[in-house]
Design a protein around this motif. Structure first.
Motif, PDB file in Angstrom:
ATOM      1  N   ARG A   1       0.820  -1.208   0.000  1.00 42.32           N
ATOM      2  CA  ARG A   1       0.000   0.000   0.000  1.00 42.32           C
ATOM      3  C   ARG A   1       0.849   1.249   0.000  1.00 42.32           C
ATOM      4  NH1 ARG A   1      -2.994  -1.907   4.123  1.00 42.32           N
ATOM      5  NH2 ARG A   1      -4.796  -3.001   3.310  1.00 42.32           N
ATOM      6  N   ARG A   2       1.849   1.230   0.870  1.00 40.41           N
ATOM      7  CA  ARG A   2       2.621   2.434   1.113  1.00 40.41           C
ATOM      8  C   ARG A   2       3.601   2.736  -0.006  1.00 40.41           C
ATOM      9  NH1 ARG A   2       3.151   4.358   6.859  1.00 40.41           N
ATOM     10  NH2 ARG A   2       2.207   2.502   7.733  1.00 40.41           N
ATOM     11  N   TYR A   3       4.305   1.700  -0.476  1.00 38.64           N
ATOM     12  CA  TYR A   3       5.423   1.966  -1.374  1.00 38.64           C
ATOM     13  C   TYR A   3       5.258   1.424  -2.785  1.00 38.64           C
ATOM     14  CZ  TYR A   3       7.509   2.997   3.115  1.00 38.64           C
ATOM     15  OH  TYR A   3       7.742   3.523   4.351  1.00 38.64           O
ATOM     16  N   ILE A   4       4.546   0.332  -2.934  1.00 42.32           N
ATOM     17  CA  ILE A   4       4.518  -0.269  -4.269  1.00 42.32           C
ATOM     18  C   ILE A   4       3.313   0.208  -5.066  1.00 42.32           C
ATOM     19  CG2 ILE A   4       4.535  -2.460  -5.531  1.00 42.32           C
ATOM     20  CD1 ILE A   4       6.161  -3.651  -3.308  1.00 42.32           C
ATOM     21  N   GLY A   5       2.249   0.560  -4.367  1.00 44.56           N
ATOM     22  CA  GLY A   5       1.115   1.140  -5.068  1.00 44.56           C
ATOM     23  C   GLY A   5       0.064   0.112  -5.417  1.00 44.56           C
ATOM     24  N   ILE A   6      -1.157   0.399  -4.993  1.00 40.93           N
ATOM     25  CA  ILE A   6      -2.252  -0.548  -5.149  1.00 40.93           C
ATOM     26  C   ILE A   6      -3.409   0.167  -5.820  1.00 40.93           C
ATOM     27  CG2 ILE A   6      -4.023  -1.773  -3.831  1.00 40.93           C
ATOM     28  CD1 ILE A   6      -1.467  -3.233  -3.617  1.00 40.93           C
ATOM     29  N   THR A   7      -3.951  -0.417  -6.889  1.00 44.10           N
ATOM     30  CA  THR A   7      -5.235   0.059  -7.388  1.00 44.10           C
ATOM     31  C   THR A   7      -6.155  -1.145  -7.438  1.00 44.10           C
ATOM     32  OG1 THR A   7      -4.175  -0.104  -9.525  1.00 44.10           O
ATOM     33  CG2 THR A   7      -4.730   2.113  -8.779  1.00 44.10           C
ATOM     34  N   ASN A   8      -7.363  -0.967  -6.966  1.00 43.53           N
ATOM     35  CA  ASN A   8      -8.316  -2.075  -6.893  1.00 43.53           C
ATOM     36  C   ASN A   8      -7.723  -3.285  -6.192  1.00 43.53           C
ATOM     37  OD1 ASN A   8     -10.652  -0.997  -7.992  1.00 43.53           O
ATOM     38  ND2 ASN A   8      -9.838  -1.239 -10.063  1.00 43.53           N
ATOM     39  N   GLU A   9      -7.036  -3.032  -5.094  1.00 45.01           N
ATOM     40  CA  GLU A   9      -6.474  -4.085  -4.249  1.00 45.01           C
ATOM     41  C   GLU A   9      -5.391  -4.912  -4.917  1.00 45.01           C
ATOM     42  OE1 GLU A   9      -8.818  -6.242  -1.573  1.00 45.01           O
ATOM     43  OE2 GLU A   9     -10.224  -4.636  -1.245  1.00 45.01           O
ATOM     44  N   ARG A  10      -4.813  -4.424  -6.020  1.00 43.76           N
ATOM     45  CA  ARG A  10      -3.696  -5.178  -6.585  1.00 43.76           C
ATOM     46  C   ARG A  10      -2.633  -4.238  -7.146  1.00 43.76           C
ATOM     47  NH1 ARG A  10      -6.459  -8.741 -10.973  1.00 43.76           N
ATOM     48  NH2 ARG A  10      -7.372  -9.393  -9.040  1.00 43.76           N
ATOM     49  N   THR A  11      -1.435  -4.784  -7.321  1.00 44.60           N
ATOM     50  CA  THR A  11      -0.359  -3.970  -7.873  1.00 44.60           C
ATOM     51  C   THR A  11      -0.499  -3.927  -9.387  1.00 44.60           C
ATOM     52  OG1 THR A  11       1.081  -5.847  -8.244  1.00 44.60           O
ATOM     53  CG2 THR A  11       1.205  -4.810  -6.084  1.00 44.60           C
ATOM     54  N   GLU A  12       0.405  -3.174 -10.001  1.00 41.56           N
ATOM     55  CA  GLU A  12       0.476  -3.197 -11.460  1.00 41.56           C
ATOM     56  C   GLU A  12       0.893  -4.605 -11.900  1.00 41.56           C
ATOM     57  OE1 GLU A  12       3.204  -0.336 -13.262  1.00 41.56           O
ATOM     58  OE2 GLU A  12       2.847   0.876 -11.477  1.00 41.56           O
ATOM     59  N   THR A  13       0.769  -4.848 -13.218  1.00 42.23           N
ATOM     60  CA  THR A  13       1.232  -6.122 -13.761  1.00 42.23           C
ATOM     61  C   THR A  13       2.744  -6.040 -13.974  1.00 42.23           C
ATOM     62  OG1 THR A  13      -0.883  -6.322 -14.867  1.00 42.23           O
ATOM     63  CG2 THR A  13       0.883  -7.733 -15.669  1.00 42.23           C
ATOM     64  N   VAL A  14       3.444  -7.142 -13.726  1.00 43.91           N
ATOM     65  CA  VAL A  14       4.901  -7.114 -13.905  1.00 43.91           C
ATOM     66  C   VAL A  14       5.233  -6.931 -15.386  1.00 43.91           C
ATOM     67  CG1 VAL A  14       5.396  -8.532 -11.879  1.00 43.91           C
ATOM     68  CG2 VAL A  14       5.077  -9.628 -14.096  1.00 43.91           C
ATOM     69  N   LYS A  15       6.395  -6.326 -15.642  1.00 40.66           N
ATOM     70  CA  LYS A  15       6.806  -6.099 -17.037  1.00 40.66           C
ATOM     71  C   LYS A  15       7.021  -7.443 -17.722  1.00 40.66           C
ATOM     72  CE  LYS A  15       7.770  -1.488 -16.735  1.00 40.66           C
ATOM     73  NZ  LYS A  15       8.580  -0.988 -15.621  1.00 40.66           N
ATOM     74  N   GLU A  16       6.854  -7.426 -19.035  1.00 38.38           N
ATOM     75  CA  GLU A  16       6.982  -8.672 -19.781  1.00 38.38           C
ATOM     76  C   GLU A  16       8.368  -9.291 -19.621  1.00 38.38           C
ATOM     77  OE1 GLU A  16       5.926  -9.451 -24.215  1.00 38.38           O
ATOM     78  OE2 GLU A  16       4.388  -8.201 -23.273  1.00 38.38           O
ATOM     79  N   SER A  17       9.369  -8.421 -19.434  1.00 40.30           N
ATOM     80  CA  SER A  17      10.744  -8.918 -19.344  1.00 40.30           C
ATOM     81  C   SER A  17      10.995  -9.681 -18.045  1.00 40.30           C
ATOM     82  CB  SER A  17      11.718  -7.748 -19.463  1.00 40.30           C
ATOM     83  OG  SER A  17      11.366  -6.738 -18.550  1.00 40.30           O
ATOM     84  N   ALA A  18      10.084  -9.532 -17.066  1.00 41.62           N
ATOM     85  CA  ALA A  18      10.283 -10.252 -15.805  1.00 41.62           C
ATOM     86  C   ALA A  18       9.269 -11.371 -15.652  1.00 41.62           C
ATOM     87  CB  ALA A  18      10.172  -9.295 -14.630  1.00 41.62           C
ATOM     88  N   SER A  19       8.425 -11.547 -16.663  1.00 40.97           N
ATOM     89  CA  SER A  19       7.326 -12.497 -16.530  1.00 40.97           C
ATOM     90  C   SER A  19       7.759 -13.911 -16.898  1.00 40.97           C
ATOM     91  CB  SER A  19       6.185 -12.044 -17.442  1.00 40.97           C
ATOM     92  OG  SER A  19       5.304 -13.105 -17.647  1.00 40.97           O
ATOM     93  N   LEU A  20       7.198 -14.867 -16.191  1.00 41.30           N
ATOM     94  CA  LEU A  20       7.468 -16.268 -16.499  1.00 41.30           C
ATOM     95  C   LEU A  20       6.472 -16.811 -17.515  1.00 41.30           C
ATOM     96  CD1 LEU A  20       8.195 -17.692 -12.933  1.00 41.30           C
ATOM     97  CD2 LEU A  20       9.745 -17.902 -14.858  1.00 41.30           C
ATOM     98  N   ALA A  21       5.489 -15.983 -17.875  1.00 43.82           N
ATOM     99  CA  ALA A  21       4.424 -16.448 -18.765  1.00 43.82           C
ATOM    100  C   ALA A  21       4.997 -16.942 -20.088  1.00 43.82           C
ATOM    101  CB  ALA A  21       3.444 -15.320 -19.031  1.00 43.82           C
ATOM    102  N   SER A  22       4.373 -17.954 -20.632  1.00 41.07           N
ATOM    103  CA  SER A  22       4.827 -18.512 -21.888  1.00 41.07           C
ATOM    104  C   SER A  22       3.629 -18.674 -22.813  1.00 41.07           C
ATOM    105  CB  SER A  22       5.490 -19.862 -21.636  1.00 41.07           C
ATOM    106  OG  SER A  22       5.320 -20.710 -22.740  1.00 41.07           O
ATOM    107  N   THR A  23       3.663 -17.950 -23.908  1.00 39.04           N
ATOM    108  CA  THR A  23       2.557 -18.043 -24.859  1.00 39.04           C
ATOM    109  C   THR A  23       2.455 -19.462 -25.389  1.00 39.04           C
ATOM    110  OG1 THR A  23       3.477 -15.948 -25.561  1.00 39.04           O
ATOM    111  CG2 THR A  23       1.502 -16.687 -26.691  1.00 39.04           C
ATOM    112  N   PHE A  24       3.623 -20.066 -25.602  1.00 35.71           N
ATOM    113  CA  PHE A  24       3.645 -21.422 -26.145  1.00 35.71           C
ATOM    114  C   PHE A  24       2.925 -22.402 -25.214  1.00 35.71           C
ATOM    115  CE2 PHE A  24       5.862 -25.555 -26.099  1.00 35.71           C
ATOM    116  CZ  PHE A  24       5.450 -26.019 -27.329  1.00 35.71           C
ATOM    117  N   LEU A  25       3.322 -22.381 -23.932  1.00 40.40           N
ATOM    118  CA  LEU A  25       2.717 -23.317 -22.982  1.00 40.40           C
ATOM    119  C   LEU A  25       1.231 -23.026 -22.820  1.00 40.40           C
ATOM    120  CD1 LEU A  25       5.380 -23.590 -20.143  1.00 40.40           C
ATOM    121  CD2 LEU A  25       4.755 -25.309 -21.820  1.00 40.40           C
ATOM    122  N   SER A  26       0.902 -21.741 -22.804  1.00 38.90           N
ATOM    123  CA  SER A  26      -0.486 -21.352 -22.617  1.00 38.90           C
ATOM    124  C   SER A  26      -1.340 -21.837 -23.785  1.00 38.90           C
ATOM    125  CB  SER A  26      -0.568 -19.838 -22.465  1.00 38.90           C
ATOM    126  OG  SER A  26      -1.889 -19.453 -22.324  1.00 38.90           O
TER     127      SER A  26
END
Lengths: 356, 357
Positions: free
Chosen positions: B157-182
């Protein structure tokens, strides 16, 4: 002997497994069967982690859906149903499950599901989705929102006329556009009937911190506010606690509840003056009905206000005098006739205040 | 007595079967159709590519949490604080994920390392308290969970920033998401984290069984006094064990933060990942392969359990099944006794027969 009993055991095992297999087979067929009947309408909702018996949002939504189901002779479980989410990570699998089972309308209850609805709606373009309390911009998603400011205005009128100290308080959960609607409406209602009154406003920045709610309420009552309206979910529980403690000591303080009739929360000290009710059930029922009639409001924001019973003042009115109730009805009529436009944001409130 | 060798496998398997059997009894007692229920459970795990993907998605954090508990246990320590370490790991991973702009080759490893370090730091507290002041680690690590829960919410809340009870989405460069696997799994949230998790299980095995450090850690786990007598520093090993355990736990948080959710929400209560990790380690007998298999099972039960709602069976039933599996594993000693009785009788019968001839 030993061998015999072992054999018997094995046999029972086999029998059991074949029974299981048989059941499995039946299920598959019946699944296929129900999918074949195209004309039967199916509607499902996914609860957030609060569950369907949360005495709030989810429960209200389910009541609405149940009413809709019964009126249309749908069967619970196949015609209308809910899926419960134990964790946040369950939202997506649950929404997917309903989409795959070809539900005609899938409702996500609560703004926490917005991203999940957005994603699943992009994948399942043929299904209709709806989300409560949030706007998701997709052609197959209906966004159900409420004009909380209108209901808040009414309880503001009650507060403005009831206060003896000319000071009332507002405790918000998290400072956000949504809660600003409550605050602006409430302030406008108070000022409409009692321009002298002062409204103290504070946000707890938390919906689940009863201790913070109690501390804030203590501060406000300490500054001689005698009525507090809370729009703070679980944090509001602390407001009730503080009010009850003070009432026990002979102080005359009140709380105005939110979302549903919170008269029970104020018992046994009877501190609930009134409540602003948000009828999620009415909204859910209406959207389900429209969808069934082929009028699904896809891509639209469906607003529920006083006019359609989406927000209102609670039915229990024992603590409010007759005169005040007459006033409330007067303002209700004015709002419905469009004579008063209730502010929903800080800017709108400033303009409203200036016009008084 | 050849069976002895198989106890390690036999007891978990028997426990699973018994747990599921109890689940069936509960379903029948509750007036549900157990056959339909199990069919839906099965379908909910294997029925569609999507459900397989979601099961594997849920497996990754459980593997890490299970490894964390198992690692500490190998040194004779109970790390009940995995839950808190998951939360701080999750938060740091998301914080790094949203606040830097770096190429993937640096950003993603940095976020993972950050999560691991955060978990390690959080776990070091009970570790040091145990080593230096002999404070029982179960108590301190449990309490650290609560501190983590409320502290992360506050920092978010204090430092990272919350909107609608959640933080921003992580940048794509730090994401583990895989379009292929998905896409392979019909748009499930399956991400590359599952590979990291399996790799971690290998690292777990390597540290414990292929390095001097691992030998020392296990020696302390077997017998503290003997280890000390042999010239090993028990204190150092206790702290190290907790720290490494914390790294695994922090990475479990990174799985959620960089994989499943790609953000962090304010948590009103614990995620449950850390507590499930205890069950995973127990069923997996603190063995890396066992942990991976147990994580798969529990992830499957949790995801498949959602489908049981199709026939009206509450998903809580799965929790009953899991609880019973754990009870049966924990009472493995009793099962062992029963098996022993049967086998010895048989053996005796055989030998007496043989003698008769």
């Amino acid at each position: 002997m030993k061998k015999k009993s072992l054999l018997a055991l094995a046999a029972t095992g086999f029998a059991m497994s074949s029974v299981l297999a048989a059941c499995g087979g039946d299920e598959k067929e019946s699944n296929g069967g129900s999918g074949g009947e195209k004309d039967s309408f199916k509607v499902g909702m996914v609860t957030d982690t609060g569950g369907v018996d949360d005495k709030s949002f989810n429960q209200s939504a389910w009541e609405g859906l149940t009413k809709f189901g019964k009126e249309n002779d749908l069967k619970e479980g196949t015609g209308y149903k809910y899926l419960q989410s134990a964790k946040q990570s369950d939202y997506q699998p649950n929404l997917q499950q309903l989409a795959r089972a070809k539900y005609d309308l899938i409702l996500g209850i609560g703004f926490l599901m917005a991203e999940d609805i957005n994603k699943v709606a992009t994948q399942f373009k043929d299904n209709n989705f709806a989300i409560v309390d949030m706007v998701v911009e997709q052609p197959n998603v209906a966004s159900i929102v409420f004009k909380e400011q209108e209901g808040s205005f009414l309880v503001g009128v009650v507060a403005g006329l009831t206060t003896k100290t000319d000071k009332v308080g507002f405790v918000g959960g998290v400072n956000s556009d949504l809660i600003k609607k409550f605050e602006s409406g409430f302030k406008a209602g108070v000022k409409a009937v009692n321009p002298e009154a002062e409204v103290l406003v504070q946000y707890a920045e938390d919906f689940n911190a009863a201790e913070k709610g109690q501390a804030i309420a203590s501060g406000m009552y300490g500054k001689k506010a005698d009525i507090i309206y809370h729009a703070a979910g679980g944090t509001g529980v602390g407001v009730f606690t503080e009010a009850k403690n003070r009432k026990k000591n002979g102080e005359e303080v009140w709380v105005i509840g939110v979302d549903r009739d919170q008269v029970e929360e104020g018992m046994p000290e009877n501190v609930t003056l009134t409540s602003m009710v948000k009828r999620v059930d009415i909204a859910v029922e209406k959207v389900a009905k429209d969808t069934k009639d082929g009028k699904f409001p896809g891509g639209k924001i469906v607003e529920f206000g006083l006019q359609d019973g989406g927000v209102d003042i609670a039915p229990s009115k024992d603590n409010i005098s007759e005169d005040i109730l007459t006033k409330v009805d007067e303002y209700k009529k004015k709002m419905m006739d469009g004579e008063i436009k209730v502010p929903a944001t800080d800017d709108e409130y400033k303009a409203y205040e200036a016009s008084l | 007595m050849k069976l002895e060798r198989f106890y390690g496998i036999l007891i978990p398997i028997l426990s699973i079967i018994l747990g599921i059997a109890v689940g069936a009894i509960v379903m029948i007692a509750g007036g549900y159709d157990a056959g339909e229920g199990f069919y839906q459970l099965y379908y909910g795990i294997f029925g569609e590519p999507y459900s397989i993907g979601e099961t594997l998605r849920a497996t990754a954090p459980l593997i890490f949490a299970g490894l964390a508990v198992a690692f500490a246990f190998r040194t004779g320590l109970f790390n009940i604080g995995v839950e808190g370490q998951v939360l701080v790991g999750w938060m740091v991973a998301v914080w790094i994920g949203i606040s830097f702009d770096l190429p993937t080759a640096i950003h993603l490893p940095l976020a993972l390392i950050g999560a691991g370090l955060a978990g390690a730091l959080w776990a070091a507290v009970p570790g040091v308290l145990k080593a230096v002041f002999h404070v029982h680690e179960v108590i301190t690590s449990i309490m650290m969970n609560y501190i983590a829960l409320y502290l992360t919410n506050d920092i978010l809340r204090r430092y990272i920033g919350i909107t609608n009870e959640r933080t921003e989405t992580v940048k794509e460069s730090a994401s583990l998401a895989s379009t292929f696997l998905s896409e392979l799994t019909d748009f499930s949230r399956l991400h590359n984290g599952i590979f990291v998790a399996v790799l971690a299980a290998a690292v777990f095995w390597f540290i414990l069984w292929k390095t001097t450090l691992g030998y020392e850690l296990r020696a302390v786990g077997f017998n503290k006094s003997a280890a000390e007598y042999a010239g090993m520093s028990v204190k150092r090993n206790i702290v190290l064990s907790f720290v490494i355990s914390g790294v695994f736990a922090g990475l479990a948080g990174a799985m959620e933060g960089l994989g499943t959710f790609q953000n962090m929400t304010l948590n009103a209560s614990f995620t449950g990942v850390g507590f499930d990790g205890i069950a995973v380690a127990l069923l997996g007998a603190n063995n890396p392969i066992g942990v991976v298999l147990a994580a798969l099972l529990f992830a499957g039960l949790n995801i498949g359990g959602l489908s049981m709602q199709q026939v009206g069976i509450p998903p809580e039933l799965i929790k009953i099944i899991i609880a019973f599996i754990i009870i049966f594993v924990a009472s493995g000693y009793a099962i062992r006794l029963v098996i022993d009785r049967f086998t010895t009788k048989k053996d005796m019968a055989k030998t007496s027969k043989g003698a008769g001839k």
